[in-house]
Design a protein around this motif. Structure first.
Motif, PDB file in Angstrom:
ATOM      1  N   MET A  55      -5.452 -42.624  35.898  1.00 55.06           N
ATOM      2  CA  MET A  55      -6.473 -42.521  36.940  1.00 55.06           C
ATOM      3  C   MET A  55      -7.066 -41.118  36.923  1.00 55.06           C
ATOM      4  SD  MET A  55      -3.839 -44.498  39.171  1.00 55.06           S
ATOM      5  CE  MET A  55      -2.885 -44.230  37.709  1.00 55.06           C
ATOM      6  N   ARG A  56      -8.352 -41.008  37.260  1.00 57.68           N
ATOM      7  CA  ARG A  56      -9.007 -39.705  37.318  1.00 57.68           C
ATOM      8  C   ARG A  56      -8.568 -38.958  38.571  1.00 57.68           C
ATOM      9  NH1 ARG A  56     -11.029 -37.794  32.854  1.00 57.68           N
ATOM     10  NH2 ARG A  56     -12.225 -36.362  34.166  1.00 57.68           N
ATOM     11  N   LEU A  57      -8.362 -37.646  38.405  1.00 62.66           N
ATOM     12  CA  LEU A  57      -8.016 -36.789  39.523  1.00 62.66           C
ATOM     13  C   LEU A  57      -9.260 -36.109  40.084  1.00 62.66           C
ATOM     14  CD1 LEU A  57      -4.814 -35.223  37.960  1.00 62.66           C
ATOM     15  CD2 LEU A  57      -4.861 -36.553  40.073  1.00 62.66           C
ATOM     16  N   GLY A  58      -9.215 -35.789  41.347  1.00 63.81           N
ATOM     17  CA  GLY A  58     -10.349 -35.135  41.977  1.00 63.81           C
ATOM     18  C   GLY A  58     -10.457 -33.677  41.635  1.00 63.81           C
ATOM     19  N   ARG A  59      -9.373 -33.077  41.125  1.00 64.68           N
ATOM     20  CA  ARG A  59      -9.351 -31.675  40.737  1.00 64.68           C
ATOM     21  C   ARG A  59      -8.232 -31.475  39.728  1.00 64.68           C
ATOM     22  NH1 ARG A  59      -7.932 -29.912  46.761  1.00 64.68           N
ATOM     23  NH2 ARG A  59      -9.279 -31.722  47.054  1.00 64.68           N
ATOM     24  N   PRO A  60      -8.323 -30.425  38.888  1.00 66.31           N
ATOM     25  CA  PRO A  60      -7.257 -30.187  37.913  1.00 66.31           C
ATOM     26  C   PRO A  60      -5.908 -30.035  38.601  1.00 66.31           C
ATOM     27  CG  PRO A  60      -9.175 -28.849  37.400  1.00 66.31           C
ATOM     28  CD  PRO A  60      -9.434 -29.458  38.746  1.00 66.31           C
ATOM     29  N   THR A  61      -4.903 -30.704  38.046  1.00 67.06           N
ATOM     30  CA  THR A  61      -3.572 -30.742  38.655  1.00 67.06           C
ATOM     31  C   THR A  61      -2.508 -30.671  37.571  1.00 67.06           C
ATOM     32  OG1 THR A  61      -4.389 -32.113  40.481  1.00 67.06           O
ATOM     33  CG2 THR A  61      -2.019 -32.124  40.093  1.00 67.06           C
ATOM     34  N   THR A  62      -1.415 -29.993  37.869  1.00 69.79           N
ATOM     35  CA  THR A  62      -0.251 -29.977  36.990  1.00 69.79           C
ATOM     36  C   THR A  62       0.937 -30.525  37.766  1.00 69.79           C
ATOM     37  OG1 THR A  62      -1.048 -28.061  35.743  1.00 69.79           O
ATOM     38  CG2 THR A  62       1.302 -28.569  35.598  1.00 69.79           C
ATOM     39  N   VAL A  63       1.500 -31.603  37.293  1.00 71.06           N
ATOM     40  CA  VAL A  63       2.635 -32.225  37.960  1.00 71.06           C
ATOM     41  C   VAL A  63       3.408 -33.059  36.954  1.00 71.06           C
ATOM     42  CG1 VAL A  63       1.328 -34.279  38.650  1.00 71.06           C
ATOM     43  CG2 VAL A  63       3.355 -33.647  39.941  1.00 71.06           C
ATOM     44  N   ASP A  64       4.704 -33.154  37.122  1.00 73.33           N
ATOM     45  CA  ASP A  64       5.545 -34.052  36.332  1.00 73.33           C
ATOM     46  C   ASP A  64       6.756 -34.380  37.192  1.00 73.33           C
ATOM     47  OD1 ASP A  64       6.886 -35.565  34.510  1.00 73.33           O
ATOM     48  OD2 ASP A  64       6.867 -34.071  32.903  1.00 73.33           O
ATOM     49  N   ALA A  65       6.705 -35.510  37.866  1.00 76.02           N
ATOM     50  CA  ALA A  65       7.767 -35.887  38.800  1.00 76.02           C
ATOM     51  C   ALA A  65       8.062 -37.363  38.663  1.00 76.02           C
ATOM     52  CB  ALA A  65       7.356 -35.566  40.237  1.00 76.02           C
TER      53      ALA A  65
END
Length: 214
Positions: free
Chosen positions: A67-77
């Motif tokens: 899915m497209r994000l609304g802003r750049p994000t870094t996550v891995d959970a």
């Protein structure tokens, strides 16, 4: 990741897609997990469909929706499907609040490659639906009430580990995952799914999502 531990998707459709994906995965395993991974403007959501065997995780089947994000994000959970589903049932206009408790699962530790995939061919989606439904029926008939847990596990491994009679052939477990997660159905006549490979991995892709098999 935004302050407050929230993931902000690009639009309402993204939340609806993730909500449907999580709901379908919970039908397969109410106690299952979802890995939410992003490093940029695309969120990748992985769910385990079938467990692998041995140290190498042979036969593991994983579903993937992006899915497209609304802003750049870094996550891995990696978090429980139930916790994400509960949050998606609430107002998501401010984003998806990440559950505070993470999980460890064998399939989430096996990260599929992002590049270097080689095309193998394409498979008719209707044939995948047929293979999935035949396998479901075989498992149901071969595992009557009272069957021991190990007997059911062995049966499932045999059924979903065999190859389909499509060309190119794919593991039947991939067909099952694509059908169970709603990536293919018989309402799409003429739809074909791409098959690509990378080392021990095979990926089956439709416009609705991807299935990864090791």
């Amino acid at each position: 990741m935004t302050p407050g531990g929230r993931i902000v998707l690009d639009d309402a459709q993204g939340y609806a897609d993730l909500r449907t994906f999580v709901a379908r995965a919970r039908q397969l395993d109410e106690d299952g997990a979802v890995r939410l991974q992003a490093d940029g403007t695309v969120l990748a959501a992985y769910v385990g469909v079938l467990p692998g065997r041995g140290l190498m995780g042979d036969g593991v089947v994983v579903g993937l929706r992006t899915m497209r994000l609304g802003r750049p994000t870094t996550v891995d959970a990696t978090v429980s499907l139930a916790s994400v589903g509960d949050r998606l049932a609430r107002d998501t206009r401010a984003g998806l609040e990440l559950p505070p408790v993470t999980l460890q699962t064998a399939w989430a530790a096996m990260t599929p490659p992002r590049a270097g995939w080689e095309p193998v061919g394409s498979v008719d989606a209707e044939a995948l639906v047929g293979a999935a439904r035949a396998g479901i029926a075989e498992v149901a008939q071969g595992a009557p009430a009272g069957s021991g847990g190990q007997a059911v596990t062995d049966l499932r491994q045999r059924v979903w580990g065999r190859l389909t009679d499509t060309m190119p052939p794919v593991p039947a477990g991939a067909a099952f995952a694509a059908y169970a997660l709603g990536f293919v159905d018989r309402a799409d006549p003429g739809l074909r799914c791409d098959v690509v490979a990378h080392g021990r991995w095979t990926r089956l892709s439709s416009p609705r999502g991807h299935v990864l098999v090791r």
